[in-house]
Design an enzyme around this catalytic site. Structure first.
Site, PDB file in Angstrom:
ATOM      1  N   ASN A   1       0.867  -1.183   0.000  1.00 11.52           N
ATOM      2  CA  ASN A   1       0.000   0.000   0.000  1.00 11.52           C
ATOM      3  C   ASN A   1       0.907   1.237   0.000  1.00 11.52           C
ATOM      4  O   ASN A   1       1.476   1.583   1.026  1.00 11.52           O
ATOM      5  CB  ASN A   1      -0.899  -0.033   1.241  1.00 11.52           C
ATOM      6  CG  ASN A   1      -1.741   1.219   1.389  1.00 11.52           C
ATOM      7  OD1 ASN A   1      -1.823   2.039   0.474  1.00 11.52           O
ATOM      8  ND2 ASN A   1      -2.373   1.372   2.544  1.00 11.52           N
ATOM      9  N   TRP A   2       1.004   1.876  -1.156  1.00  9.83           N
ATOM     10  CA  TRP A   2       1.929   3.007  -1.279  1.00  9.83           C
ATOM     11  C   TRP A   2       1.410   4.254  -0.578  1.00  9.83           C
ATOM     12  O   TRP A   2       2.153   5.217  -0.405  1.00  9.83           O
ATOM     13  CB  TRP A   2       2.168   3.339  -2.751  1.00  9.83           C
ATOM     14  CG  TRP A   2       2.822   2.251  -3.545  1.00  9.83           C
ATOM     15  CD1 TRP A   2       3.240   1.022  -3.102  1.00  9.83           C
ATOM     16  CD2 TRP A   2       3.151   2.304  -4.942  1.00  9.83           C
ATOM     17  NE1 TRP A   2       3.795   0.312  -4.133  1.00  9.83           N
ATOM     18  CE2 TRP A   2       3.753   1.067  -5.267  1.00  9.83           C
ATOM     19  CE3 TRP A   2       2.989   3.266  -5.949  1.00  9.83           C
ATOM     20  CZ2 TRP A   2       4.197   0.783  -6.566  1.00  9.83           C
ATOM     21  CZ3 TRP A   2       3.424   2.972  -7.230  1.00  9.83           C
ATOM     22  CH2 TRP A   2       4.027   1.751  -7.525  1.00  9.83           C
ATOM     23  N   LYS A   3       0.129   4.264  -0.245  1.00 10.11           N
ATOM     24  CA  LYS A   3      -0.516   5.453   0.345  1.00 10.11           C
ATOM     25  C   LYS A   3      -0.250   6.660  -0.563  1.00 10.11           C
ATOM     26  O   LYS A   3      -0.153   6.492  -1.778  1.00 10.11           O
ATOM     27  CB  LYS A   3      -0.029   5.668   1.789  1.00 10.11           C
ATOM     28  CG  LYS A   3      -0.170   4.384   2.621  1.00 10.11           C
ATOM     29  CD  LYS A   3       0.051   4.581   4.088  1.00 10.11           C
ATOM     30  CE  LYS A   3      -0.085   3.233   4.797  1.00 10.11           C
ATOM     31  NZ  LYS A   3       0.069   3.319   6.232  1.00 10.11           N
TER      32      LYS A   3
ATOM     33  N   HIS B   1      -9.352   0.965   5.596  1.00  8.29           N
ATOM     34  CA  HIS B   1      -8.048   1.282   6.189  1.00  8.29           C
ATOM     35  C   HIS B   1      -8.241   2.270   7.339  1.00  8.29           C
ATOM     36  O   HIS B   1      -9.073   3.178   7.254  1.00  8.29           O
ATOM     37  CB  HIS B   1      -7.106   1.868   5.135  1.00  8.29           C
ATOM     38  CG  HIS B   1      -5.681   1.871   5.585  1.00  8.29           C
ATOM     39  ND1 HIS B   1      -5.204   2.816   6.468  1.00  8.29           N
ATOM     40  CD2 HIS B   1      -4.651   1.033   5.328  1.00  8.29           C
ATOM     41  CE1 HIS B   1      -3.928   2.548   6.718  1.00  8.29           C
ATOM     42  NE2 HIS B   1      -3.566   1.481   6.036  1.00  8.29           N
TER      43      HIS B   1
ATOM     44  N   GLU C   1      -6.596   4.732   8.202  1.00 15.44           N
ATOM     45  CA  GLU C   1      -6.392   6.141   7.824  1.00 15.44           C
ATOM     46  C   GLU C   1      -7.661   6.709   7.185  1.00 15.44           C
ATOM     47  O   GLU C   1      -7.965   7.897   7.332  1.00 15.44           O
ATOM     48  CB  GLU C   1      -5.178   6.253   6.876  1.00 15.44           C
ATOM     49  CG  GLU C   1      -3.886   6.064   7.657  1.00 15.44           C
ATOM     50  CD  GLU C   1      -2.721   5.492   6.862  1.00 15.44           C
ATOM     51  OE1 GLU C   1      -2.755   5.499   5.611  1.00 15.44           O
ATOM     52  OE2 GLU C   1      -1.752   5.031   7.504  1.00 15.44           O
TER      53      GLU C   1
ATOM     54  N   GLU D   1      -4.688  -4.749  10.943  1.00 18.66           N
ATOM     55  CA  GLU D   1      -3.685  -3.688  11.070  1.00 18.66           C
ATOM     56  C   GLU D   1      -3.919  -2.927  12.376  1.00 18.66           C
ATOM     57  O   GLU D   1      -4.728  -1.982  12.407  1.00 18.66           O
ATOM     58  CB  GLU D   1      -3.791  -2.714   9.893  1.00 18.66           C
ATOM     59  CG  GLU D   1      -3.566  -3.351   8.541  1.00 18.66           C
ATOM     60  CD  GLU D   1      -3.065  -2.336   7.508  1.00 18.66           C
ATOM     61  OE1 GLU D   1      -2.035  -2.594   6.906  1.00 18.66           O
ATOM     62  OE2 GLU D   1      -3.711  -1.283   7.348  1.00 18.66           O
TER      63      GLU D   1
ATOM     64  N   GLY E   1       2.968   2.628  10.744  1.00 19.33           N
ATOM     65  CA  GLY E   1       3.894   3.742  10.552  1.00 19.33           C
ATOM     66  C   GLY E   1       4.644   4.163  11.806  1.00 19.33           C
ATOM     67  O   GLY E   1       5.282   5.211  11.818  1.00 19.33           O
TER      68      GLY E   1
ATOM     69  N   SER F   1       4.005  -1.680  10.396  1.00 16.41           N
ATOM     70  CA  SER F   1       5.462  -1.727  10.577  1.00 16.41           C
ATOM     71  C   SER F   1       6.048  -3.114  10.278  1.00 16.41           C
ATOM     72  O   SER F   1       7.019  -3.529  10.905  1.00 16.41           O
ATOM     73  CB  SER F   1       5.847  -1.265  11.995  1.00 16.41           C
ATOM     74  OG  SER F   1       5.465   0.092  12.173  1.00 16.41           O
TER      75      SER F   1
ATOM     76  N   GLY G   1       5.224   1.526   4.477  1.00 19.46           N
ATOM     77  CA  GLY G   1       6.534   2.127   4.235  1.00 19.46           C
ATOM     78  C   GLY G   1       7.530   1.213   3.533  1.00 19.46           C
ATOM     79  O   GLY G   1       8.217   1.630   2.592  1.00 19.46           O
TER      80      GLY G   1
HETATM   81  P1  13P Z   1       3.334   0.648   7.596  1.00 20.92           P
HETATM   82  O1  13P Z   1       3.854  -0.653   7.019  1.00 20.92           O
HETATM   83  O2  13P Z   1       4.024   1.855   7.028  1.00 20.92           O
HETATM   84  O3  13P Z   1       3.288   0.612   9.080  1.00 20.92           O
HETATM   85  O4  13P Z   1       1.812   0.783   7.091  1.00 20.92           O
HETATM   86  C1  13P Z   1       0.957  -0.312   7.212  1.00 20.92           C
HETATM   87  C2  13P Z   1      -0.282   0.006   6.487  1.00 20.92           C
HETATM   88  O5  13P Z   1      -1.030   0.882   6.889  1.00 20.92           O
HETATM   89  C3  13P Z   1      -0.576  -0.751   5.258  1.00 20.92           C
HETATM   90  O6  13P Z   1      -1.866  -0.522   4.831  1.00 20.92           O
END
Ligand code: 13P
Length: 262
Positions: A9-11, A106, A108, A178, A184, A224, A246
């Protein structure tokens, strides 16, 4: 048998040039490694799913056109089919360009955009109606874990957002656990914490849909997860792969995670 999956997931990261470099490096690694595996009679790599920002979808789809084992998806979709929703993108649009997956729920999106269970259920409905496979995210916040409510929170999210589906629709669904406190932050759930929650989630699916449906459900861990800890997380019986943020932005790291089932 359920699938092993590593998803990136590149966000809201990478410009187009950076994205092109990332996928071309990744493709070279996959090409080389797949040939090597065939020659050595080793099991194939897990399925890889990339979630670039909308604007790069067609570019990345072109790179992996007809490429076995790699799928492309969107990070979100709107809950309506079409209409006056300036700036939004529908599930049917995503499907029409050739993408096959979408992430729904998600944390976020839940937190920053106020997406609640009912809306997420509508998005799931739209996505499946338009032939997209859904990666449905769930996970508790830190105070919820600290007060022992994490199982209840995840159960509520899954029952309200997802588990109203008919059993035959589940084959197009993957669940991603998650924990919000791990996203993150550099703080990963321990392998034990991940396994405990994944087994709980599989139990919820079994209670509602039966053992076969639960056995076939891929459940990914996200938060993470990186090249160093993926192997330990993925050895757990109920952890079927990862949804990587990330660490999916660097081809070498992401590729190492892809190889972490060996
Ligand atoms: P990180 O791997 O950056 O913690 O993010 C996880 C995530 O939200 C994947 O959707």
């Amino acid at each position: 048998m359920r699938k092993k999956i590593v998803a990136g997931n590149w966000k809201m990261n990478l410009n187009l040039e950076e994205a092109k470099v990332l996928v071309s490096e990744l493709k070279v690694s996959l090409d080389n490694h797949s040939a090597e595996r065939v020659a050595q009679n080793r099991p194939t790599l897990p399925d890889v799913v990339l979630f670039p920002p909308y604007v790069y979808l067609t570019r990345i789809l072109d790179v992996f056109f007809n490429y076995e084992g790699v799928s492309i998806g969107a990070q979100n979709c709107h809950h309506k089919e079409h209409g006056a929703y300036t700036g939004e993108v529908s599930a049917s649009m995503i499907r029409s360009v050739g993408a096959s997956h979408v992430i729904i729920g998600h944390s976020e999106r839940r937190e920053q955009f106020g997406e609640g269970d009912e809306l997420l259920a509508e998005k799931v409905k739209q996505s499946l109606k338009n032939d997209l496979k859904v990666i449905f995210c769930c996970g508790e916040k830190l105070p919820e874990r600290e007060s022992g409510k994490h199982f209840q929170v995840v159960s509520d999210q899954l029952h309200k957002g997802l588990m109203w589906l008919e059993e035959d629709q589940l084959k197009n669904v993957v669940i991603a656990y998650e924990p919000v406190w791990a996203i993150g932050t550099g703080v990963t759930a321990s392998p034990g914490q991940a396994q405990e929650m994944h087994a709980y989630i599989r139990g919820l699916v079994a209670d509602k849909y039966g053992k076969k449906a639960a056995d076939n459900m891929s459940i990914l861990y996200g938060g993470s997860c990186n090249a160093k800890n993926a192997r330990e997380l993925f050895t757990n019986a109920d952890v079927d792969g990862g949804l990587i943020g990330g660490a999916s932005l660097k081809s070498a790291d992401f590729f190492q995670i892809i190889q972490s089932f060996d």
